[in-house]
Scaffold this motif. Structure first.
Motif, short mmCIF file in Angstrom:
data_model
loop_
_atom_site.label_atom_id
_atom_site.label_comp_id
_atom_site.label_asym_id
_atom_site.label_seq_id
_atom_site.Cartn_x
_atom_site.Cartn_y
_atom_site.Cartn_z
N ILE A 1 -6.86 -19.32 76.85
CA ILE A 1 -6.85 -19.89 78.09
C ILE A 1 -5.63 -18.92 78.65
N GLU A 2 -4.53 -18.91 77.85
CA GLU A 2 -3.20 -18.09 78.53
C GLU A 2 -3.40 -16.70 78.86
N VAL A 3 -4.26 -16.02 78.20
CA VAL A 3 -4.49 -14.50 78.19
C VAL A 3 -5.52 -14.25 79.46
N PHE A 4 -6.20 -15.45 80.23
CA PHE A 4 -7.12 -15.20 81.12
C PHE A 4 -6.53 -14.97 82.43
N ASP A 5 -6.67 -13.88 82.93
CA ASP A 5 -5.81 -13.66 84.12
C ASP A 5 -6.77 -14.00 85.55
N PHE A 6 -6.90 -15.07 85.83
CA PHE A 6 -7.58 -15.42 86.96
C PHE A 6 -7.32 -14.84 88.31
#
Length: 590
Positions: free
Chosen positions: A310-315
């Motif tokens: 989740i942390e590296v998903f750059d929405f």
């Protein structure tokens, strides 16, 4: 027994007995014309009720239900096949009285035996969903030729009487001698507003309006089912389907790709006003679209690993660079509704969660669940550092630029997709994950193969949409409970199995009133979020529609649906649009 014309979970139905028509329709809408729509992939069956085969789109047009759900109310169903509904004071018995004159397309009457046979057949041979959905039905029987009686195991399952009424009713006599569990292209017998007129397997299917449809003048049908023909054309992928729309082969499409909505509709017919583009607001709960990991795989069983994903998903970067700022980040399994949790738990919601203290993450009580937020620049170093720290805590380290565990096994997995259009999301995500030392493959397969792999849980990560309504209930068992983890074809795509979540799902199903339903659903939502089962995506609160300007439509849409079945063809416009299509094609022929 209370005798009524409708059932509602929110008090009294908004419409009285004998209401003339749905409030959003034009009861005098003209009948006629054709609407051409898009389907992706292929089909090899007309049986959508079983796991085997790929069913053609639109099959629901062939059948009637006991009730029809109002698209303008949150949780209300009105009698359709059933003229009246009777619910006992103890809520353990519900009876439906079928309308006299309801008949199949072959002229035979629809009977209570048809309803009983359909229910038992779907529960025994249908998709696993039905067994979960109707688990609290103890018995169903025909009490006369037109009266069906259901006996329930519990009075706590408040929505069960309504979801029973939403079942498509099938003809027992037509299915006799046929294998219900087998996919088939035998044209089925129905009772609904349309029948199959012609088809080419995997390519085209055309539905023809039934002129003498038994329910054409009912208040639940008046002003709807206005097309003489509904034609679905199948395409390999969405890109080809869009080009077919621009060429005039398709009349109407909803656009789900933000980039295409922003850039792909500047073509001659649109500039000349022959094609209309509209964003139609709605109030539909948007549920959870996400990257779902398969918890059946040991790789994803540690919650710290899942949080690192989740942390590296750059929405924010995606929204700015891929989506033209069109979307809102999804932060709840019940997004765009009052059922979504937020802040810290308070009041009744906290009381519910206190009953599970020690069995759920302690952060539930002390921290608001938050997704990471970036500046959208693409420089996501803080998130990478947080993710690497979590992965180290879970036993993963980077060696020679590869993320490995204590045994030296690399962290590698596959993202399974069914459409090339989602590759533009998956590929940047893969790049961010590879910065952690992971090895990630993105694989797009055809819809039939994708369906088979999903039903057999043969994937590491995939795109999942968990839909929700304003009245969550029995379907939550199929989404989130242990009983569905190993049942092929269940909708528990992530493989979630946690005793607390099982208990919370049952609490949601048994909620005695609206206030308690909201509190229990928020508690369920909060626990699901804190387990980091999925990488949440985004949502939008409107329909983006493009259509050739040959249609008339009612002055307003229902609150919880697009209401396309209440549109109609305006004859005067149809000719002008056809002329415009020919003119647009003329340069290509020269």
């Amino acid at each position: 027994m209370v005798r009524t014309h409708a059932l509602s979970l929110l008090g009294e139905p908004a419409l009285p007995p004998g209401f003339p028509h749905w409030p959003w329709v034009n009861p005098d809408a003209p009948k006629g014309g054709e609407i051409a729509l898009t389907a992706i992939g292929s089909f090899d069956s007309f049986n959508p009720f079983v796991l085997r085969g790929t069913a053609a789109v639109g099959i629901g047009n062939l059948y009637d239900r006991l009730t029809r759900t109002s698209a303008d109310e949150a949780a209300t169903d009105y009698g359709h096949l059933a003229e009246t509904i009777e619910l006992s004071a103890d809520r353990l018995t519900i009876a439906y009285e079928l309308r006299e004159g309801a008949r199949w397309h072959d002229g035979r009457p629809i009977t209570a035996e048809d309803v009983v046979w359909t229910f038992e057949t779907l529960r025994q041979h249908g998709r696993p969903f039905y067994r979960a959905y109707w688990a609290d039905v103890a018995e169903v029987k025909a009490d006369g030729p037109r009266r069906v009686v259901y006996r329930l195991r519990t009075a706590q399952n408040r929505e069960l009487p309504q979801i029973i009424g939403q079942m498509y009713v099938l003809p027992k006599h037509w299915w006799e001698g046929r294998d219900f569990a087998r996919p088939s292209l035998d044209i089925p017998l129905g009772s609904g507003p349309y029948r199959i007129e012609r088809f080419e397997p995997g390519r085209t299917i055309v539905y023809r309006r039934v002129e003498d449809y038994w329910a054409r003048d009912l208040n639940t049908m008046r002003g709807t089912a206005n097309w003489d023909r509904i034609r679905y054309e199948y395409f390999r992928d969405n890109t080809v389907a869009l080009e077919a729309f621009k060429a005039g082969q398709i009349d109407f499409r909803t656009e789900n790709v933000a980039k295409d909505w922003a850039t792909a509709y500047d073509f001659p017919a649109a500039r000349r006003g022959l094609v209309r583009l509209e964003e139609i607001r709605h109030e539909i709960p948007t549920g959870m679209q996400c990257f779902a990991v398969n918890l059946r795989r040991p790789l994803f069983r540690d919650a710290r690993v899942r949080r690192a994903l989740i942390e590296v998903f750059d929405f924010e970067w995606m929204n700015a660079n891929l989506f033209y700022g069109a979307y809102t980040r999804t932060t709840s399994y019940f997004s765009n509704s009052e059922l979504a949790s937020s802040g810290l738990p308070e009041g009744r919601e906290r009381e519910i969660l206190e009953g599970f203290r020690g069995r759920i993450p302690e952060e539930v009580f002390t921290e608001e669940y938050r997704l990471p937020v970036t500046d959208g620049s693409g420089s996501n170093r803080d998130a990478l550092r947080r993710a690497l720290r979590l992965l180290r805590e879970a036993g993963w380290t980077v060696r020679d630029r590869r993320l490995v565990n204590a045994e030296g096994r690399p962290f590698e997995f596959e993202i399974l997709l069914s459409s090339p259009s989602f590759e533009r999301v998956a590929l940047p995500y893969r790049e961010w994950l590879e910065r952690l030392g992971m090895s990630v493959q993105v694989r797009t397969v055809d819809p039939a193969q994708y369906q088979k792999r999903i039903e057999s849980f043969d994937y590491d990560m995939t795109v999942e949409v968990i839909p929700q309504s304003l009245s969550p209930g029995n379907e939550q068992r199929d989404f989130f409970t242990c009983a569905k983890v190993e049942e092929p074809g269940s909708r528990n795509v992530a493989g979630i199995c946690d005793p607390v979540i099982d208990e919370l799902v049952e609490l949601v199903i048994a909620a005695p009133d609206r206030a308690e339903l909201v509190a229990r659903t928020r508690a369920l939502d909060r626990v699901l979020l804190w387990h980091n089962f999925v990488v949440p995506h985004w949502h939008i609160q409107s329909f983006r529609v493009a259509y050739w300007d040959k249609f008339g439509r009612p002055p307003r849409n229902p609150r919880y649906d697009l209401g396309l079945d209440s549109w109609w063809v305006e004859r005067g416009r149809e000719g002008a649009v056809e002329e415009g299509r020919r003119a647009a094609a003329e340069p290509q022929r020269r």
